[in-house]
Design a protein around this motif. Structure first.
Motif, PDB file in Angstrom:
ATOM      1  N   PHE A  69     -18.822 -34.808   8.616  1.00 53.24           N
ATOM      2  CA  PHE A  69     -20.191 -34.861   9.139  1.00 53.24           C
ATOM      3  C   PHE A  69     -21.034 -35.870   8.356  1.00 53.24           C
ATOM      4  O   PHE A  69     -21.785 -36.673   8.938  1.00 53.24           O
ATOM      5  N   ASP A  70     -20.918 -35.853   7.015  1.00 52.10           N
ATOM      6  CA  ASP A  70     -21.699 -36.769   6.181  1.00 52.10           C
ATOM      7  C   ASP A  70     -21.343 -38.223   6.479  1.00 52.10           C
ATOM      8  O   ASP A  70     -22.220 -39.111   6.499  1.00 52.10           O
ATOM      9  N   LYS A  71     -20.056 -38.478   6.712  1.00 50.14           N
ATOM     10  CA  LYS A  71     -19.615 -39.845   7.002  1.00 50.14           C
ATOM     11  C   LYS A  71     -20.214 -40.348   8.324  1.00 50.14           C
ATOM     12  O   LYS A  71     -20.655 -41.493   8.420  1.00 50.14           O
ATOM     13  N   VAL A  72     -20.225 -39.476   9.305  1.00 48.94           N
ATOM     14  CA  VAL A  72     -20.804 -39.867  10.598  1.00 48.94           C
ATOM     15  C   VAL A  72     -22.292 -40.187  10.443  1.00 48.94           C
ATOM     16  O   VAL A  72     -22.801 -41.173  10.972  1.00 48.94           O
ATOM     17  N   ILE A  73     -23.013 -39.313   9.695  1.00 48.09           N
ATOM     18  CA  ILE A  73     -24.452 -39.534   9.488  1.00 48.09           C
ATOM     19  C   ILE A  73     -24.697 -40.801   8.697  1.00 48.09           C
ATOM     20  O   ILE A  73     -25.624 -41.571   8.980  1.00 48.09           O
ATOM     21  N   ARG A  74     -23.830 -41.042   7.697  1.00 48.29           N
ATOM     22  CA  ARG A  74     -24.011 -42.196   6.822  1.00 48.29           C
ATOM     23  C   ARG A  74     -23.647 -43.508   7.528  1.00 48.29           C
ATOM     24  O   ARG A  74     -24.386 -44.491   7.459  1.00 48.29           O
ATOM     25  N   GLU A  75     -22.515 -43.544   8.190  1.00 48.79           N
ATOM     26  CA  GLU A  75     -22.012 -44.781   8.785  1.00 48.79           C
ATOM     27  C   GLU A  75     -22.382 -44.932  10.257  1.00 48.79           C
ATOM     28  O   GLU A  75     -22.148 -45.988  10.847  1.00 48.79           O
ATOM     29  N   LYS A  76     -22.912 -43.862  10.849  1.00 45.23           N
ATOM     30  CA  LYS A  76     -23.294 -43.886  12.257  1.00 45.23           C
ATOM     31  C   LYS A  76     -22.134 -44.334  13.133  1.00 45.23           C
ATOM     32  O   LYS A  76     -22.292 -45.094  14.082  1.00 45.23           O
ATOM     33  N   ALA A  77     -20.943 -43.819  12.796  1.00 38.95           N
ATOM     34  CA  ALA A  77     -19.732 -44.142  13.536  1.00 38.95           C
ATOM     35  C   ALA A  77     -18.886 -42.882  13.645  1.00 38.95           C
ATOM     36  O   ALA A  77     -18.988 -41.949  12.825  1.00 38.95           O
ATOM     37  N   ALA A  78     -18.046 -42.836  14.680  1.00 38.95           N
ATOM     38  CA  ALA A  78     -17.209 -41.649  14.910  1.00 38.95           C
ATOM     39  C   ALA A  78     -16.194 -41.475  13.785  1.00 38.95           C
ATOM     40  O   ALA A  78     -15.726 -42.452  13.170  1.00 38.95           O
ATOM     41  N   ASP A  79     -15.844 -40.216  13.528  1.00 31.48           N
ATOM     42  CA  ASP A  79     -14.847 -39.890  12.494  1.00 31.48           C
ATOM     43  C   ASP A  79     -13.864 -38.872  13.087  1.00 31.48           C
ATOM     44  O   ASP A  79     -14.262 -37.996  13.853  1.00 31.48           O
ATOM     45  N   HIS A  80     -12.562 -38.990  12.703  1.00 28.15           N
ATOM     46  CA  HIS A  80     -11.524 -38.122  13.251  1.00 28.15           C
ATOM     47  C   HIS A  80     -10.896 -37.304  12.112  1.00 28.15           C
ATOM     48  O   HIS A  80     -10.603 -37.839  11.038  1.00 28.15           O
ATOM     49  N   ILE A  81     -10.681 -36.020  12.361  1.00 25.20           N
ATOM     50  CA  ILE A  81      -9.939 -35.136  11.433  1.00 25.20           C
ATOM     51  C   ILE A  81      -8.667 -34.727  12.158  1.00 25.20           C
ATOM     52  O   ILE A  81      -8.713 -33.915  13.098  1.00 25.20           O
ATOM     53  N   PRO A  82      -7.509 -35.293  11.771  1.00 25.32           N
ATOM     54  CA  PRO A  82      -6.273 -34.975  12.498  1.00 25.32           C
ATOM     55  C   PRO A  82      -5.949 -33.483  12.484  1.00 25.32           C
ATOM     56  O   PRO A  82      -5.577 -32.933  13.514  1.00 25.32           O
ATOM     57  N   ILE A  83      -6.144 -32.831  11.314  1.00 26.57           N
ATOM     58  CA  ILE A  83      -5.872 -31.400  11.254  1.00 26.57           C
ATOM     59  C   ILE A  83      -6.688 -30.773  10.138  1.00 26.57           C
ATOM     60  O   ILE A  83      -6.842 -31.365   9.066  1.00 26.57           O
ATOM     61  N   ILE A  84      -7.290 -29.640  10.446  1.00 27.00           N
ATOM     62  CA  ILE A  84      -8.109 -28.944   9.456  1.00 27.00           C
ATOM     63  C   ILE A  84      -7.942 -27.452   9.662  1.00 27.00           C
ATOM     64  O   ILE A  84      -7.905 -26.960  10.803  1.00 27.00           O
ATOM     65  N   GLU A  85      -7.783 -26.728   8.530  1.00 27.24           N
ATOM     66  CA  GLU A  85      -7.665 -25.273   8.598  1.00 27.24           C
ATOM     67  C   GLU A  85      -9.065 -24.686   8.552  1.00 27.24           C
ATOM     68  O   GLU A  85      -9.853 -24.968   7.648  1.00 27.24           O
ATOM     69  N   TYR A  86      -9.390 -23.878   9.585  1.00 26.27           N
ATOM     70  CA  TYR A  86     -10.705 -23.272   9.608  1.00 26.27           C
ATOM     71  C   TYR A  86     -10.602 -21.949  10.352  1.00 26.27           C
ATOM     72  O   TYR A  86     -10.354 -21.924  11.565  1.00 26.27           O
ATOM     73  N   ALA A  87     -10.770 -20.864   9.601  1.00 23.67           N
ATOM     74  CA  ALA A  87     -10.652 -19.526  10.195  1.00 23.67           C
ATOM     75  C   ALA A  87     -11.886 -19.197  10.996  1.00 23.67           C
ATOM     76  O   ALA A  87     -12.994 -19.628  10.673  1.00 23.67           O
TER      77      ALA A  87
END
Length: 692
Positions: A69-87
């Motif tokens: 989220f911070d990267k998107v706000i900072r760079e104003k560009a889309a970011d991809h997370i291939p896989i993330i564990e989140y219950a």
């Protein structure tokens, strides 16, 4: 934060979507997202993402999501997370379920280029992750486990590729939405809350920050104008509303200045999977300028009709192809035909049969070339008579130069044309008569020359014999005196009378008559020579010329105690000798016929008449009887008491010269008061119009 029904755009998508603001507060989500998270909409909307889905701030998954989220706000560009564990929490407080996700975070911008939201697209890859873990923990390094892992990676790759395609598609759709020339907005729920609005919509309403606000809050001025009632009706009955050139008054700035606009728009209901209306999609175009323009055109056409029907000319108009579709009232009054019967090609029947082909040929050429239409033809009048009219037309072109209309007129020139024909006939007769007069004048001049020449020959003989008689008289008188001195008785009374009286009187009469005849012959010869002399035009200062005339009569003026005044006179271009003779004669006559009983006064004045000049010679002399106004210009004719020398040729010569110069001379006078001679001459002499 108001509830935003994000399913207005993504309700049909099987993929989970959630919309968060830059504080990571959830402002919208679709049904697919609620399904995979096993949550309720009211439980999520308005909450912070990390509050709604809590995790240990120090855990790798928490940091991974926060960093994205911070990267998107900072760079104003889309970011991809291939896989993330989140219950995710289970319903009814039953604990948490371990889940693995593939997530894409895309920034969203307003029309000013400012990032205002982040769109999260997630894909549940828990099963894929578990298969991969199972394959890695298998005791068999190859065989089925290897196949399972290989398949797992294919599926992972496919999911990743699908995510990429969906992201690109989403960005493309978003770009189309923002760049659309028409205005668009999405409204959610019965309160009509703005969930999306493109740049054109924001420009139209003249305000920002409307996302999350209801129509009543964002555009309070439209409520009383009936637009909220329209939205309610569409939401309730599920029927779209289509508006054409609907007037709306907006107040786009804080000053409260209202702005009138006209819109073409559609309120399109949006249905959820259950077939119920969940929102309204607004789409349309601002047609204010077009509305102000068919209005300006309508007013212009109305003015045209009023003007066209108020003038005496017949007015008509056609389409670009020449199809006649308009006539003013004068056309129908003039032709007497029913309205509409001459539309299209029907008007050709109104032409005289001999003019139809010619009129159509000229008209077709104008339609092909765009050149103005100009023709004379005979048109059938309501009386049944064919009358001559002048037809004219001009093309009306648009900004690109293309002809959009033809506007024309018909002017009745029947009487004028007959008058022109009569004028031409009279002009031909006049030219013929002038030619005859010129020929006769030439003949008269030749006759005058011949007569004067023939008269001079015997006159010379008479004058010679008179001289001999005078010599003989001298001898006779000498002999008479000799006889009278020697023998007076020899002189009879008759002889005395003959020698002393009769003979001197006879010889004196003969002498005076021959002198007078000689002057007349010289005058006639002079007139004949002047008639044949070639005129030589040159710029003349009439004031200087008249001053010279004053000098030539200064002695006579002094003897008579008279004055000659030359006022301002215009100049002209003419023959100097002729002008000098004209005004020399007139001034000389004015001086000659002054009244000795009062101080003489002669005034010369003039004025510019445009193509001509007018000169007047006014005196306070003895005057002329009105019955003699014309005869004084005749040859050898004089008026009044003949107590001044003259042969009656001067004024005849003046009129002949004035006419030859292309002018006129007239006289006005009263006996005992004086006379005024008025000469009108062309400012520039035309040798082609000489009148001999």
């Amino acid at each position: 934060m108001k509830t935003i029904n994000f399913e207005a755009l993504f309700s049909a998508s099987p993929n989970p979507y959630v919309l968060v603001d830059l504080s990571l507060n959830i402002v919208g989500l679709n049904d697919a997202y609620l399904k995979v998270t096993m949550r309720e909409r009211d439980d999520l909307v308005g909450r912070n993402m990390f509050d709604a889905f809590p995790s240990d701030p120090d855990s790798p998954s928490h940091r991974q999501l926060r960093n994205s989220f911070d990267k998107v706000i900072r760079e104003k560009a889309a970011d991809h997370i291939p896989i993330i564990e989140y219950a995710i929490p289970l319903p009814n407080g039953q604990g948490f379920e371990e889940r693995f996700w593939s997530a894409t975070h895309t920034p969203l911008f307003n029309h000013a280029g400012e990032m205002i939201f982040i769109l999260q697209h997630t894909v549940d890859v828990t099963e894929l992750h578990r298969l991969r873990a199972l394959a890695r923990s298998s005791v068999l390094p190859s065989g089925p486990s290897a196949l399972i892992e290989t398949d797992m990676f294919r599926r992972a790759q496919a999911v990743q590729e699908a995510n990429q395609v969906l992201t690109e598609e989403r960005q493309h759709l978003r770009g189309l939405f923002e760049q659309a020339p028409g205005f668009m907005a999405a409204l959610s729920g019965p309160d009509h809350v703005f969930t999306m609005a493109n740049a054109a919509y924001l420009r139209l309403i003249g305000r920002e920050n409307i996302i999350g606000k209801s129509v009543r809050e964002a555009l309070p001025e439209v409520v009383e104008q009936g637009f909220l009632a329209l939205l309610d009706r569409v939401y309730q009955n599920g029927q779209p509303f289509v508006g054409r050139s609907i007037r709306i008054v907006l107040e786009p700035d804080a000053s409260g200045a209202s702005e009138e606009r006209f819109l073409d728009f559609v309120y399109q209901p949006i249905f959820d999977p259950d077939g119920k209306v969940s929102g309204i999609f607004v789409q349309g175009h601002d047609v204010t300028e077009q509305k102000r323009n068919e209005e300006a055109l309508r007013e212009s056409e109305e003015r045209f009709r009023v003007i066209a029907n108020s003038i005496d000319q017949m007015i008509w108009a056609t389409q670009p192809n020449g199809f006649h579709d308009y006539y003013n009232q004068r056309w129908y009054e003039y032709t007497g035909v029913p309205e509409g019967t001459t539309d299209g090609e029907g008007w050709n029947d109104m032409f005289h049969p001999e003019d139809q082909d010619r009129a159509w040929r000229v008209w077709r050429r104008c339609l092909e070339t765009g050149e103005p239409y100009h023709i004379e033809y005979r048109l059938r009048h309501r009386s049944g008579e064919y009358r001559w009219v002048l037809g004219r037309a001009q093309p009306l072109r648009d900004s690109s130069g293309r002809i959009v209309r033809w506007y024309g007129s018909c002017t009745d020139i029947h009487d004028l044309k007959h008058a022109q024909e009569e004028t031409r006939r009279l002009a031909a007769m006049l030219a013929e008569r002038v030619a005859e007069l010129d020929e006769a004048n030439e003949e008269i001049q030749r006759f005058a020359y011949i007569v004067s020449h023939d008269l001079r020959a015997p006159l010379v003989n008479v004058m010679g014999f008179t001289s001999e008689l005078e010599a003989a008289q001298t001898e006779v008188e000498r002999f008479y005196q000799h006889v009278l001195g020697r023998d007076p008785q020899l002189v009879t009374p008759a002889a005395r009378m003959a020698v002393e009286t009769d003979l001197p009187e006879a010889i004196g009469f003969i002498r005076s008559s021959t002198v007078k005849m000689d002057k007349l012959i010289n005058a006639i010869l002079k007139l004949s020579r002047e008639g044949r002399r070639v005129l030589m035009p040159e710029p003349l200062s009439i004031g200087q010329l008249l001053e010279a005339q004053c000098q030539s009569v200064a002695h006579q003026l002094q003897e008579r105690g008279a004055e000659l005044i030359v006022e301002t006179v215009p100049d002209l271009t003419s023959d100097r000798l002729a002008i000098e003779q004209v005004f020399g004669n007139l001034v000389d006559n004015a001086v000659k016929y002054l009244d000795p009983s009062r101080p003489g006064r002669i005034v010369v004045r003039g004025r510019d008449l445009g193509a001509n000049v007018q000169l007047e010679i006014q005196d306070n002399g003895r005057g002329i009887d009105p019955k003699d106004f014309e005869r004084i210009f005749d040859l050898f004719r004089r008026s009044g008491v003949q107590d001044q020398q003259g042969e009656g040729i001067g004024l005849a010569h003046v009129r002949a010269l004035v006419r030859r110069l292309g002018g006129t001379i007239t006289v006005s006078s009263r006996l005992g008061e004086g006379s005024t001679f008025t000469v009108v001459l062309p400012k520039y002499i035309s040798l082609n119009s000489e009148a001999a």
